[in-house]
Design an enzyme around this catalytic site. Structure first.
Site, PDB file in Angstrom:
ATOM      1  N   VAL A 121       0.792  -1.240  -0.192  1.00  0.00           N
ATOM      2  CA  VAL A 121       0.159   0.120   0.086  1.00  0.00           C
ATOM      3  C   VAL A 121       1.112   1.232  -0.095  1.00  0.00           C
ATOM      4  O   VAL A 121       1.765   1.294   0.880  1.00  0.00           O
ATOM      5  CB  VAL A 121      -0.836   0.105   1.257  1.00  0.00           C
ATOM      6  CG1 VAL A 121      -1.833   1.381   1.100  1.00  0.00           C
ATOM      7  CG2 VAL A 121      -1.688  -1.170   1.544  1.00  0.00           C
ATOM      8  N   GLY A 123       3.355   2.191  -2.245  1.00  0.00           N
ATOM      9  CA  GLY A 123       4.517   2.067  -2.342  1.00  0.00           C
ATOM     10  C   GLY A 123       5.831   2.251  -1.453  1.00  0.00           C
ATOM     11  O   GLY A 123       5.796   1.515  -0.511  1.00  0.00           O
ATOM     12  N   GLY A 175       4.926   4.640 -19.660  1.00  0.00           N
ATOM     13  CA  GLY A 175       5.019   3.584 -18.878  1.00  0.00           C
ATOM     14  C   GLY A 175       4.489   3.512 -17.563  1.00  0.00           C
ATOM     15  O   GLY A 175       4.898   2.838 -16.608  1.00  0.00           O
ATOM     16  N   ASP A 189      -7.397  -1.357  -7.891  1.00  0.00           N
ATOM     17  CA  ASP A 189      -6.044  -1.562  -7.222  1.00  0.00           C
ATOM     18  C   ASP A 189      -6.284  -0.494  -6.089  1.00  0.00           C
ATOM     19  O   ASP A 189      -5.718  -0.900  -4.859  1.00  0.00           O
ATOM     20  CB  ASP A 189      -5.056  -0.773  -8.307  1.00  0.00           C
ATOM     21  CG  ASP A 189      -3.768  -0.779  -7.621  1.00  0.00           C
ATOM     22  OD1 ASP A 189      -3.004  -1.606  -7.374  1.00  0.00           O
ATOM     23  OD2 ASP A 189      -3.299   0.372  -7.348  1.00  0.00           O
ATOM     24  N   LYS A 193      -5.908  -1.549  -1.753  1.00  0.00           N
ATOM     25  CA  LYS A 193      -5.159  -0.720  -0.836  1.00  0.00           C
ATOM     26  C   LYS A 193      -6.112  -0.260  -0.045  1.00  0.00           C
ATOM     27  O   LYS A 193      -5.488  -0.260   1.192  1.00  0.00           O
ATOM     28  CB  LYS A 193      -4.237   0.282  -1.632  1.00  0.00           C
ATOM     29  CG  LYS A 193      -3.341  -0.280  -2.762  1.00  0.00           C
ATOM     30  CD  LYS A 193      -2.842   0.797  -3.474  1.00  0.00           C
ATOM     31  CE  LYS A 193      -1.803   0.231  -4.626  1.00  0.00           C
ATOM     32  NZ  LYS A 193      -1.439   1.078  -5.485  1.00  0.00           N
ATOM     33  N   GLY A 288       6.494   2.173  -8.588  1.00  0.00           N
ATOM     34  CA  GLY A 288       7.791   2.170  -9.201  1.00  0.00           C
ATOM     35  C   GLY A 288       8.918   1.346  -8.567  1.00  0.00           C
ATOM     36  O   GLY A 288       8.865   1.175  -7.200  1.00  0.00           O
TER      37      GLY A 288
END
Ligand SMILES: NC(=O)c1ccc[n+]([C@@H]2O[C@H](COP(=O)([O-])OP(=O)(O)OC[C@H]3O[C@@H](n4cnc5c(N)ncnc54)[C@H](OP(=O)(O)O)[C@@H]3O)[C@@H](O)[C@H]2O)c1
Length: 338
Positions: A121, A123, A175, A189, A193, A288
């Protein structure tokens, strides 16, 4: 030297290896020892990669495994096998945490090891440990978070005048969005989370299927123009409301005065309201390679500091929750307001 293994050498798994390599000195400072990636397991034929989980879990040198494969299987089976052997598992896999996190946490406790999922959650944002440890004594009444960088990138570009399709295309070209972007843009998504966050603070297991979920595909450039005229922006928020006992994912009007208004691009922002501490705001890269891997490594360090002991992740005893439907949008309005 502490030996670890990485399951799944994709974006996050290779990031874990990079963090361990580049920050060896800093890691040694907090741990008193070096971390060494002894095994990498992947489906692909990469040099030095193993294919058989038994090689890893039968090696008594391995104390911690990073599960960065994603998906339910074989991640679930491999995690189960490792925990049963007393090997701690640190993961970025929100899908598995949502589906089996309670069971896996109980297995970890039974076998004196740990199952940690900081990276699942927000990142790189140190969110779960902060909620658990620094805010454990708070009554948290609300969480509102921008938890999906892809959606936030698209909405930020729409604020600048792009229509949804063009903004999505740009996100894909850069990306930031998958070729199949459904899990992001439909809100699933974010739902996974906010369900994990809501479970942690409510003390009941809220699954992602229980989240009222609306994505961003119906947001238009015209909506942004109207929002801007009212001094607001539009953000996809995951919202947990303790008073109403509801969990919602939906695009919201966010007023300029809110700290979430200025969370733009691929960044994530999470606001938490505690009864004593008042509003807290967390901001950072929610996805990332290196930011997410940094969160995995922070869990690895916690596990290594606690070898032979279980770190209570506040998940092992969670009973399934009953949640209410989120309040409807105000009559005639397309969006709720934060
Ligand atoms: N990317 C992010 O920014 C981010 C952020 C937060 C959390 N996460 C989560 O972290 C997890 C990993 O994401 P990722 O972006 O790193 O995915 P990814 O780049 O696709 O990496 C997954 C890796 O695992 C390998 N793999 C898949 N199935 C396997 C199997 N059965 N046995 C061995 N290896 C297998 C994949 O190989 P193939 O490529 O051949 O399939 C790939 O190398 C996911 O749960 C994701 O939701 C990702």
């Amino acid at each position: 030297m502490i030996n670890i293994a990485i399951l799944g050498f994709g974006t996050i798994g290779s990031g874990v290896a990079e963090v361990v390599e580049k920050n060896q000195e800093e890691i040694k400072k907090v741990l008193g020892e070096n971390l060494h990636v002894k095994y990498i397991l992947d489906i692909r034929d990469l040099p030095g990669v193993v294919k058989d989980i038994d090689t890893i879990i039968n090696d008594p040198d391995i104390k911690v495994i990073c599960e960065t494969m994603g998906g339910k299987e074989p991640a679930y089976t491999y995690t189960h096998l490792a925990l049963e052997r007393g090997i701690s598992v640190c993961t970025s896999n929100k899908e598995l945490v949502d589906a089996h996190g309670v069971e896996l946490s109980a297995i970890a406790r039974e076998h004196n090891c740990s199952y940690l999922f900081e990276a699942s959650v927000g990142g790189g944002i140190p969110l779960l440990r902060t909620i658990r440890e620094a805010c454990g004594h708070e009554k948290i009444s609300k969480i509102a978070g921008i938890l999906n960088g892809t959606c936030n990138y698209i909405l930020t570009n729409m604020k600048a005048g792009k229509e949804f399709d063009a903004a999505l295309k740009e996100a894909q070209e850069n990306g930031y969005a998958e070729r199949n972007p459904a899990a992001d843009i439909e809100g699933h998504d974010t739902a996974r989370k906010i369900a994990i966050l809501a479970s942690l603070v409510s003390g009941k297991k809220i699954s992602y299927e229980q989240v009222d979920c609306e994505g961003i595909t119906n947001v238009t450039a015209e909506d942004f123009a109207e929002a801007e005229a009212k001094g607001m922006s539009i953000k996809l928020l995951g919202v947990y409301d303790a008073e109403n006992n509801s969990v919602l994912v939906a695009p919201h009007l966010v007023p300029k005065e809110s700290a979430l208004y200025n969370v733009n691009g691929v960044f994530n922002g999470v606001m938490i309201h505690g009864n004593m501490v008042d509003d807290l705001m967390f901001y950072g890269r929610g996805a990332g390679k290196c930011p997410t891997a940094s969160a995995v490594v922070s869990d690895v360090i916690e596990c290594v500091k606690n070898i032979g002991r279980n770190i209570n992740n506040d998940f092992a005893d969670l009973e399934p929750a009953n949640v209410n439907k989120a309040p409807e949008k105000p009559l005639g309005q397309k969006f709720r307001t934060l």
